[in-house]
Design a protein around this motif. Structure first.
Motif, mmCIF file in Angstrom:
data_model
loop_
_atom_site.group_PDB
_atom_site.id
_atom_site.type_symbol
_atom_site.label_atom_id
_atom_site.label_comp_id
_atom_site.label_asym_id
_atom_site.label_seq_id
_atom_site.Cartn_x
_atom_site.Cartn_y
_atom_site.Cartn_z
ATOM 1 N N LEU A 1 2.231 -16.811 46.707
ATOM 2 C CA LEU A 1 2.448 -15.933 45.561
ATOM 3 C C LEU A 1 1.700 -14.617 45.719
ATOM 4 N N THR A 2 0.522 -14.676 46.319
ATOM 5 C CA THR A 2 -0.260 -13.463 46.537
ATOM 6 C C THR A 2 0.468 -12.513 47.481
ATOM 7 N N VAL A 3 0.906 -13.023 48.616
ATOM 8 C CA VAL A 3 1.580 -12.152 49.573
ATOM 9 C C VAL A 3 2.932 -11.696 49.025
ATOM 10 N N ARG B 1 0.252 -15.549 38.510
ATOM 11 C CA ARG B 1 0.398 -16.984 38.778
ATOM 12 C C ARG B 1 -0.555 -17.434 39.883
ATOM 13 N N ALA B 2 -0.690 -16.616 40.920
ATOM 14 C CA ALA B 2 -1.624 -16.951 42.006
ATOM 15 C C ALA B 2 -3.053 -17.000 41.463
ATOM 16 N N PHE B 3 -3.406 -16.035 40.623
ATOM 17 C CA PHE B 3 -4.738 -16.001 40.017
ATOM 18 C C PHE B 3 -4.994 -17.276 39.221
ATOM 19 N N LEU C 1 -8.007 -11.303 43.292
ATOM 20 C CA LEU C 1 -6.772 -11.142 42.523
ATOM 21 C C LEU C 1 -7.039 -10.527 41.163
ATOM 22 N N LYS C 2 -8.150 -10.866 40.563
ATOM 23 C CA LYS C 2 -8.501 -10.277 39.268
ATOM 24 C C LYS C 2 -8.596 -8.766 39.416
ATOM 25 N N ALA C 3 -9.256 -8.315 40.473
ATOM 26 C CA ALA C 3 -9.380 -6.875 40.717
ATOM 27 C C ALA C 3 -8.013 -6.243 40.974
ATOM 28 N N MET C 4 -7.155 -6.937 41.718
ATOM 29 C CA MET C 4 -5.823 -6.426 41.996
ATOM 30 C C MET C 4 -5.000 -6.329 40.712
#
Length: 145
Positions: free
Chosen positions: A76-78, A98-100, A114-117
């Motif tokens: 999900l991240t990529v 969802r990844a987070f 992911l939070k930062a992204m």
């Protein structure tokens, strides 16, 4: 992934494609998922986002098939990064959210990145966009759980 980090993207794609064929033939699904994710990352580095989306979607399907939540979150991240590269901000944010959630549930350190992204997204972009002809990408059907 080392080859793509030093700008040798064609070699990286070739190497990953060979590995993917081997892992598929030997039914090593966890490694199949990882190589699909790595291929997606390599295509992102090359700014070839449609191919990145395709490989990230494959990784996501494998992760879900084998019940591998960590792999699902990686996929999900990529996928979110590739969709962002395509300019599909709402779907990108949804994948990354969802990844987070999965990384947080697993206690994985990737949740912090992911939070930062997610915080880097513009606040005025809606996460729920109504279905309109031509809006939904091929990734939408795979991302829905």
């Amino acid at each position: 992934m080392v080859l793509s980090r030093v700008g040798r993207l064609t070699e990286a794609v070739h190497h990953h494609a060979e590995c993917l064929a081997f892992f598929r033939a030997s039914k090593q699904r966890v490694w199949e998922q990882r190589v699909c994710s790595r291929l997606a990352e390599t295509f992102i580095a090359a700014e070839r986002y449609p191919e990145a989306v395709r490989h990230a979607e494959e990784a996501l399907v494998v992760s879900r098939d084998i019940g591998h939540p960590y792999g699902e979150a990686l996929s999900l991240t990529v996928l979110g990064k590739a969709l962002r590269g395509l300019g599909n901000i709402p779907r990108s944010r949804d994948c990354l959210r969802r990844a987070f959630e999965i990384f947080t549930r697993l206690g994985a350190p990737e949740a912090g990145d992911l939070k930062a992204m997610l915080d880097s997204f513009p606040p005025d972009v809606p996460t729920d966009v109504p279905d309109k002809p031509g809006f939904r990408s091929g990734a939408d059907s795979v991302v829905e759980s």
